[in-house]
Design a protein around this motif. Sequence first.
Motif, PDB file in Angstrom:
ATOM      1  N   ASP A 147       0.934  -1.134  -0.209  1.00 25.38           N
ATOM      2  CA  ASP A 147       0.095  -0.089   0.035  1.00 25.38           C
ATOM      3  C   ASP A 147       0.899   1.078  -0.123  1.00 25.38           C
ATOM      4  O   ASP A 147       1.549   1.527   0.902  1.00 25.38           O
ATOM      5  N   ALA A 193       1.553   5.053  -0.169  1.00 26.10           N
ATOM      6  CA  ALA A 193       1.044   6.367   0.031  1.00 26.10           C
ATOM      7  C   ALA A 193       2.225   7.471  -0.337  1.00 26.10           C
ATOM      8  O   ALA A 193       3.064   7.377   0.381  1.00 26.10           O
ATOM      9  N   ALA A 227       1.502  13.505  -0.849  1.00 27.12           N
ATOM     10  CA  ALA A 227       0.041  13.379  -1.390  1.00 27.12           C
ATOM     11  C   ALA A 227      -0.288  14.578  -2.279  1.00 27.12           C
ATOM     12  O   ALA A 227      -1.340  15.103  -2.485  1.00 27.12           O
ATOM     13  N   PRO A 277      -2.903  11.453  -4.666  1.00 25.05           N
ATOM     14  CA  PRO A 277      -3.620  11.306  -3.186  1.00 25.05           C
ATOM     15  C   PRO A 277      -3.925   9.973  -2.973  1.00 25.05           C
ATOM     16  O   PRO A 277      -4.233   9.031  -3.769  1.00 25.05           O
ATOM     17  N   GLY A 278      -3.937   9.684  -1.675  1.00 24.33           N
ATOM     18  CA  GLY A 278      -4.518   8.332  -1.135  1.00 24.33           C
ATOM     19  C   GLY A 278      -3.598   7.308  -1.342  1.00 24.33           C
ATOM     20  O   GLY A 278      -2.330   7.732  -1.600  1.00 24.33           O
ATOM     21  N   ASN A 279      -4.009   6.118  -1.138  1.00 22.47           N
ATOM     22  CA  ASN A 279      -3.359   4.988  -0.885  1.00 22.47           C
ATOM     23  C   ASN A 279      -3.440   4.195  -2.574  1.00 22.47           C
ATOM     24  O   ASN A 279      -4.527   3.966  -2.900  1.00 22.47           O
ATOM     25  N   TRP A 280      -2.153   3.772  -2.851  1.00 21.87           N
ATOM     26  CA  TRP A 280      -2.277   2.797  -4.146  1.00 21.87           C
ATOM     27  C   TRP A 280      -2.055   1.531  -3.653  1.00 21.87           C
ATOM     28  O   TRP A 280      -0.882   1.260  -2.862  1.00 21.87           O
ATOM     29  N   ARG A 281      -2.635   0.471  -3.975  1.00 23.71           N
ATOM     30  CA  ARG A 281      -1.999  -0.985  -3.851  1.00 23.71           C
ATOM     31  C   ARG A 281      -1.398  -1.456  -5.002  1.00 23.71           C
ATOM     32  O   ARG A 281      -1.777  -1.737  -6.083  1.00 23.71           O
TER      33      ARG A 281
END
Length: 176
Positions: free
Chosen positions: A144, A146, A150, A154-158
């Motif tokens: 994950d 982050a 950001a 933005p946010g979390n990428w898997r």
Amino acid sequence: MRRLRQRLAAMGEGGLAAIEFALVAPLLIIIYLGSAEVTMALMAYRKLGNAAVIAAELASHSPTIDATTASRIQQAATASLAPFDATNFDQRLTAVVVDAGGVARVEWSVGDGAVALAAGSVVDVPADLSVPDEGIVMAEAWLDYASPAAFAIPGNWRFTQTHFVYPRINDRVLWE
């Protein structure tokens, strides 16, 4: 009067350059910061791929694996993520055997942050690797990501990586 017009015209061009700079500078700063963030994300993705390769290659060089060896292999894969944060890193190491019908089934599996696959369950293996009665080591890794700022991401990428390799010593890597 002519000199005054020339002087005002010269001052106007300098003002125009300042206005152009004021309009273009934020765009250039956004492009610079965005490219830095995308570069960091790509580096994390490559490190994740390296972690999967390291786990699969280390496991493939062993004729047998036990819980201690699997744990050490997973520790080495985790260490390869540096300098990225490994708290959101999950991995799974699986030995797969392709049966005479070309179906790949799990022989054993261990997970670190990920659930181990059940023995005998069917897994997808690339067709060019599906050789009947041959073993395959499969390493899967998830991260994950982050972005530190950001700003552009933005946010979390898997991120996900899977690596397959044939055992180096025997037909299969056996679980002790």
